[in-house]
Design a protein around this motif. Structure first.
Motif, mmCIF file in Angstrom:
data_model
loop_
_atom_site.group_PDB
_atom_site.id
_atom_site.type_symbol
_atom_site.label_atom_id
_atom_site.label_comp_id
_atom_site.label_asym_id
_atom_site.label_seq_id
_atom_site.Cartn_x
_atom_site.Cartn_y
_atom_site.Cartn_z
ATOM 1 N N SER A 96 3.555 25.350 -22.904
ATOM 2 C CA SER A 96 4.516 24.703 -22.994
ATOM 3 C C SER A 96 5.649 25.134 -23.895
ATOM 4 O O SER A 96 7.058 24.824 -23.777
ATOM 5 C CB SER A 96 4.046 23.329 -23.838
ATOM 6 O OG SER A 96 3.139 22.646 -23.132
ATOM 7 N N THR A 97 5.494 26.146 -24.787
ATOM 8 C CA THR A 97 6.469 26.910 -25.757
ATOM 9 C C THR A 97 7.353 27.479 -24.778
ATOM 10 O O THR A 97 8.356 27.647 -24.927
ATOM 11 C CB THR A 97 5.782 27.377 -27.010
ATOM 12 O OG1 THR A 97 5.082 26.637 -27.652
ATOM 13 C CG2 THR A 97 6.766 28.086 -27.674
ATOM 14 N N CYS A 100 9.721 25.596 -23.051
ATOM 15 C CA CYS A 100 10.808 25.006 -23.875
ATOM 16 C C CYS A 100 11.840 26.315 -24.117
ATOM 17 O O CYS A 100 13.154 26.093 -24.070
ATOM 18 C CB CYS A 100 10.176 24.522 -25.225
ATOM 19 S SG CYS A 100 11.268 23.913 -26.153
ATOM 20 N N SER A 101 11.129 27.614 -24.511
ATOM 21 C CA SER A 101 12.242 28.556 -24.593
ATOM 22 C C SER A 101 12.983 29.006 -23.175
ATOM 23 O O SER A 101 14.200 29.250 -23.185
ATOM 24 C CB SER A 101 11.323 29.812 -24.941
ATOM 25 O OG SER A 101 10.357 30.081 -23.738
ATOM 26 N N GLU A 371 6.116 20.002 -25.220
ATOM 27 C CA GLU A 371 7.441 20.808 -24.628
ATOM 28 C C GLU A 371 8.542 19.890 -24.993
ATOM 29 O O GLU A 371 9.741 20.192 -25.369
ATOM 30 C CB GLU A 371 7.168 20.999 -23.323
ATOM 31 C CG GLU A 371 8.473 21.492 -22.459
ATOM 32 C CD GLU A 371 8.326 21.551 -20.954
ATOM 33 O OE1 GLU A 371 9.275 21.790 -20.292
ATOM 34 O OE2 GLU A 371 7.263 21.245 -20.541
ATOM 35 N N LEU A 374 9.282 19.964 -28.882
ATOM 36 C CA LEU A 374 10.024 20.932 -28.997
ATOM 37 C C LEU A 374 11.477 21.045 -28.535
ATOM 38 O O LEU A 374 12.335 21.848 -29.321
ATOM 39 C CB LEU A 374 9.209 22.436 -28.595
ATOM 40 C CG LEU A 374 7.923 22.694 -29.516
ATOM 41 C CD1 LEU A 374 7.302 23.787 -28.946
ATOM 42 C CD2 LEU A 374 8.094 22.751 -30.698
#
Length: 415
Positions: A96-97, A100-101, A371, A374
């Motif tokens: 998920s990170t 998001c990035s 996600e 963030l």
């Protein structure tokens, strides 16, 4: 002459008297022993100029510290992958990170890149995923097409995955982007329901929040839909998503924004049809998650499921690109950005498959909601979006739910 004369300067030497000489003082001066404090062989041959402080040593120290930091990051990734107590949840959090990035990178460099059709972007990502997963399997010595008894699962996983992708692309072309995103976040709920039906996973209410209800206790845990609805983790996270997107969803009518210029907004019965297609995308995505979990556990290699999706998705996306959209030749900068995002998407898919392999579907899919949280925090920090009570409350609900899942989940898994 005086200049020709040499002057002998007596040498001064530090001496110490032996303690035994004081006892024999009566025997005369001849019995005293005078010893030098340091023997000639023991005299230090070091001065301030003999110590070197080479710059090479400092560079080595800097390099060593950088290697230590890199090794710490590598150790964390290996620990998250290794199958420890929290590995499944951590792998999904990493996935998920990364997603998001990817959103942040797309937003930052969107002004410099040209507009690319969605199917062309999907073709690039599927092709890069296919290539990277192929080399991953070759390097690890795994069979490319997986074990024989798993191939039917892999084919079904690829079909359901691409059906979900195809439906989602249609949905975001016919609906405002915010509505399409909210519909996509129903996928974890659909995955939990399908996991109960396909994988026969038990959805225990007390696993995550230890919350009971008289109606739930009367019905029992066999009713998968009731358990999913009252499951505090998924319900709390989805409510957080609704809080985040409520101001946008509450707006009636209006034209798409600048970042939604590729969307073709429709209303009336066509709008309802697009919403139905979005639900089909979520349902097929939930089934794909279950098949990914089953295939990864049966083959003991989650990358095989990613390779299967890329193998089907790459040619299918190429056909859809020329059949439904006009092909746009990307510039070098746009192509480079597409490749970078495709590589990140590959690692996100790999961590997602690993998380599904190690943890129950109803738990690990709840982590996907971070996600959205963030993304909102990044938007607030970069002044991309304005702060509001709904966004802050939604992020709080999502983080509270995922923290409960991380704390209670691993100890109480029931297969």
């Amino acid at each position: 002459m005086a200049s020709a004369e040499t002057i002998d300067v007596p040498a001064v030497e530090l001496i110490v008297c032996d303690a035994s000489s004081t006892d024999s003082a009566g025997n005369g001066m001849g019995s005293e022993e005078i010893e030098p404090l340091l023997a000639a062989s023991e005299k230090p041959k070091i001065d301030i100029f003999s110590v070197s402080y080479s710059r090479r040593k400092s560079r080595e120290q800097v390099t060593r510290s950088a290697e230590d930091e890199l090794s710490s990051f590598t150790q964390f990734i290996l620990w998250a992958w290794s199958g420890s107590r929290y590995s499944g949840l951590l792998c999904m959090a990493l996935s998920s990170t990364i997603y998001c990035s990817m959103e942040a990178i797309s937003y930052i460099f969107s002004g410099c890149a040209q507009s690319i059709p969605l199917f062309e972007i999907a073709f690039t990502r599927c092709t890069v995923t296919l290539i990277l997963s192929y080399f991953w399997l070759r390097r690890s010595g795994q069979p490319i097409f997986g074990p024989t008894h798993v191939r039917s699962l892999l084919v079904l996983r690829a079909l359901m995955g691409y059906l979900s992708l195809l439906s989602f692309v249609y949905c975001i072309q016919r609906l405002p982007l915010s509505q399409a995103v909210v519909l996509s976040f129903t996928t974890p709920i659909m995955a939990s329901i399908m996991a109960r039906i396909i994988l026969h996973e038990k959805l225990n209410i007390a696993e995550i929040g230890e919350i009971t209800h008289p109606f739930i206790e009367a019905v029992g845990e066999s009713d998968c839909i009731v358990n999913c609805i009252y499951c505090p983790g998924l319900a709390c996270s989805f409510i957080g998503v609704l809080f985040i997107f409520q101001p946008i969803l509450g707006a009636q009518g209006g034209l798409p924004k600048a970042d939604e210029e590729n969307n073709i907004y429709v209303g009336g019965s066509d709008h309802g049809y697009a919403v139905l297609v979005g639900l089909v995308s979520s349902m097929s995505g939930g089934i794909s998650y279950c098949l990914t979990r089953a295939g990864a556990k049966a083959s003991d290699q989650p990358v095989i499921t990613v390779f299967a999706f890329g193998m089907l998705g790459s040619p299918a996306a190429a056909i859809c690109t020329f059949a439904f959209q006009d092909f746009v030749l990307p510039s070098f900068y746009s192509f480079l950005l597409m490749v970078i995002l495709a590589v990140l998407a590959f690692f996100a898919e790999v961590f997602l498959a690993r998380g599904l392999q190690l943890e129950k579907t109803s738990k690990v899919t709840n982590i996907q909601y971070i996600e959205a949280a963030l993304s909102q925090l990044w938007g607030l920090g970069s002044s991309k979006i304005a702060p509001s009570f709904g966004r802050i409350a939604g992020c709080f609900l999502i983080f509270a739910s995922t923290c409960c899942t991380m704390y209670f989940g691993p100890d109480k898994e029931i297969e």
